[in-house]
Design a protein around this motif. Structure first.
Motif, PDB file in Angstrom:
ATOM      1  N   ASP A  23      -2.529  -2.581 -17.816  1.00 38.18           N
ATOM      2  CA  ASP A  23      -3.139  -1.514 -18.634  1.00 38.18           C
ATOM      3  C   ASP A  23      -2.511  -1.468 -20.024  1.00 38.18           C
ATOM      4  O   ASP A  23      -3.213  -1.334 -21.038  1.00 38.18           O
ATOM      5  CB  ASP A  23      -2.997  -0.168 -17.936  1.00 38.18           C
ATOM      6  N   LYS A  24      -1.189  -1.580 -20.065  1.00 41.81           N
ATOM      7  CA  LYS A  24      -0.514  -1.546 -21.362  1.00 41.81           C
ATOM      8  C   LYS A  24      -0.870  -2.774 -22.191  1.00 41.81           C
ATOM      9  O   LYS A  24      -1.089  -2.675 -23.409  1.00 41.81           O
ATOM     10  CB  LYS A  24       0.999  -1.455 -21.168  1.00 41.81           C
ATOM     11  N   TYR A  25      -0.959  -3.945 -21.546  1.00 40.38           N
ATOM     12  CA  TYR A  25      -1.339  -5.154 -22.282  1.00 40.38           C
ATOM     13  C   TYR A  25      -2.738  -4.990 -22.880  1.00 40.38           C
ATOM     14  O   TYR A  25      -2.964  -5.295 -24.066  1.00 40.38           O
ATOM     15  CB  TYR A  25      -1.298  -6.384 -21.371  1.00 40.38           C
ATOM     16  N   ALA A  73       4.150  -5.274 -23.261  1.00 39.71           N
ATOM     17  CA  ALA A  73       3.606  -4.740 -22.004  1.00 39.71           C
ATOM     18  C   ALA A  73       4.531  -5.012 -20.829  1.00 39.71           C
ATOM     19  O   ALA A  73       4.621  -4.200 -19.900  1.00 39.71           O
ATOM     20  CB  ALA A  73       2.229  -5.335 -21.745  1.00 39.71           C
ATOM     21  N   TYR A 123      -4.339  -2.321 -23.667  1.00 39.08           N
ATOM     22  CA  TYR A 123      -4.311  -1.349 -24.764  1.00 39.08           C
ATOM     23  C   TYR A 123      -3.720  -1.959 -26.038  1.00 39.08           C
ATOM     24  O   TYR A 123      -4.296  -1.861 -27.119  1.00 39.08           O
ATOM     25  CB  TYR A 123      -3.503  -0.117 -24.341  1.00 39.08           C
ATOM     26  N   ASN A 146       7.710  -4.977 -20.832  1.00 37.33           N
ATOM     27  CA  ASN A 146       8.894  -4.105 -20.898  1.00 37.33           C
ATOM     28  C   ASN A 146      10.167  -4.877 -20.549  1.00 37.33           C
ATOM     29  O   ASN A 146      10.943  -4.495 -19.660  1.00 37.33           O
ATOM     30  CB  ASN A 146       8.716  -2.910 -19.950  1.00 37.33           C
ATOM     31  N   SER A 177       1.854  -8.518 -27.762  1.00 40.57           N
ATOM     32  CA  SER A 177       1.266  -7.545 -26.825  1.00 40.57           C
ATOM     33  C   SER A 177       1.763  -7.804 -25.407  1.00 40.57           C
ATOM     34  O   SER A 177       2.100  -6.869 -24.672  1.00 40.57           O
ATOM     35  CB  SER A 177      -0.266  -7.635 -26.880  1.00 40.57           C
TER      36      SER A 177
END
Length: 441
Positions: A430-432, A284, A434, A286, A280
């Protein structure tokens, strides 16, 4: 936050009985460069009606003086040996620092979620030791009374003296004295020094290929400004609790994508959870697909070496496990692949492996590389949730500061649940969150 915590008293506490005056040598494992920092614990306890704050403070301070008798090196001072070969502890009953404080801003509800920023709870351990070899006390305890009557106990312990298991044994012994659950009897297990058990072998082992044998010490190319990003971008703390059903989901997912080679042994909660968090985190951030990543974690070798270390050995008795792969493989090959990497890096640790690490760190300043590395520390199985200073079991156990080191923590009243705390760059938070909460995404 400068006024959020007010120090009422700061005093040096010495052992309550005479202790040996001597200089003790630390092991090569203890003396490693990357362990020259302070482990910082934070315990938060609910308010208890009728609890006398003055009497409780006095009990904790007196218990510290008692605990420092069997653990007298914690009242010494750590320094480099004159020849620079390793570290040693000068034991002259110099004392540990005890601080009593009060907060007009913090209450117990502040610890139900991640802190707003990395250092929000910094004042709950007012003395932050930047250099553990400059004469600071190796043990600092701060009892802070919160505005709602709850209490926070911050503890800083010099990592050169002990590892997580050793510090947890000390903390439970100290807390038992404070709560009155133990009298003058010696703690169980009895603390064992015996750092000479980890001296290098008299005959040097033949050299081996360090790239394949000890990848944790090898450097990998920084293809994406990894270190610069973590230095320059603000880090955002995160906290996610994985209950037993979530852990079972991760185990099933890992097994379905890459069954364990030993079909009689399913993946452990640590293997799948650390692998899931690692994936994750990587997704996240990238990162470029060819960047090499590492997952570093401690592997306790007390019972992995022959003969095993004695019960009560509280020195550093771990080596770093290192799972390593590219971003592309970590992302595309799934949770089972990552879990298998974690498992295989644990299984490599045996007597010979430990001897080679001892030999290596005895003759060099080998230290793990930070490029592409996520460091995971498992506090959830140390027994920290049982540390009771007479105020009951802690409602929250965690670090003083939530930073880029990932901690697996116990959860109050949920024996099989694990809380994961880690700070990630703000652009990825936020991506992590999620991805970590969505194992099937």
């Amino acid at each position: 936050m400068a006024t959020s915590v007010r120090v009422k008293e700061a005093v040096m506490v010495s052992p309550c009985e005479p202790t040996p005056a001597r200089v003790l040598t630390l092991s090569a494992i203890d003396s490693q460069l990357f362990l020259r920092f302070t482990i910082e614990y934070l315990f938060v306890y609910r308010a208890r009606p009728g609890l006398d704050h003055g009497a409780t403070t006095a009990c904790v301070k007196a218990a510290l003086a008692k605990a420092l008798v069997p653990y007298y090196p914690f009242a010494g001072r750590v320094r480099a040996k004159p020849d620079g070969s390793s570290l040693e502890v000068v034991c002259r009953a110099q004392g540990a620092l005890f601080i009593e404080a009060a907060s007009d801003r913090f209450s117990i509800t502040d610890f139900e979620r991640a802190p707003k920023y990395v250092t929000q709870w910094r004042k709950l351990l007012s003395l932050h030791v930047a250099d553990v070899l400059k004469g600071a006390p190796p043990l600092v305890v701060q009892l802070t009374w919160l505005k709602d009557g709850a209490a926070a106990v911050g503890v800083g312990i010099n990592h050169c003296l002990c590892d997580g298991i050793g510090s947890a044994e000390f903390l439970n012994s100290f807390a038992e004295l404070a709560s009155g659950r133990r009298g003058v009897l010696l703690p169980e297990p009895r603390p064992v020094w015996e750092r000479q058990l980890l001296d290098p072998l008299p005959v040097r082992l033949p050299c081996s290929n360090s790239v394949t044998t000890h990848p944790e010490f090898n450097r990998v190319p920084d293809l994406c400004g990894f270190l610069t990003r973590f230095s320059n971008e603000r880090l955002a703390p995160t906290s996610i609790t994985f209950e037993q059903r979530h852990l079972n989901q991760l185990k099933n997912l890992a097994t379905s994508t890459n069954p364990p080679s030993n079909t009689e042994s399913s993946y452990t909660s640590f293997e799948v959870l650390s692998a899931h968090v690692w994936r994750s985190w990587a997704r996240a951030l990238n990162l470029p697909s060819n960047q090499v990543l590492k997952l570093l974690f401690s592997v306790n070798f007390r019972d992995r070496v022959k003969p095993s270390l004695p019960s009560g050995y509280y020195g550093n008795a771990f080596v770093l496990g290192c799972a390593q792969t590219s971003v592309k493989d970590l992302v595309e090959k799934g949770l089972g692949y990552a879990s298998a990497l974690v498992r295989s890096s644990k299984e490599r640790v045996d007597t010979e492996y430990v001897n080679r690490v001892v030999e290596s760190v005895s003759h060099s300043s080998a230290s793990p590389d930070s490029v592409g590395a996520l460091i995971v520390s498992q506090w959830s199985r140390l027994g920290l949730e049982k540390v009771d200073f007479g105020m009951g079991s802690p409602n929250h156990v965690g670090p003083i500061c939530c930073d880029r080191y990932c901690l697996l923590l116990p959860v109050s009243d949920q024996r099989d649940a694990v809380k994961v705390m880690v700070a990630v760059p703000t652009s990825a938070v936020d991506k992590y969150n999620y991805l970590a909460r969505s194992p099937y995404s």
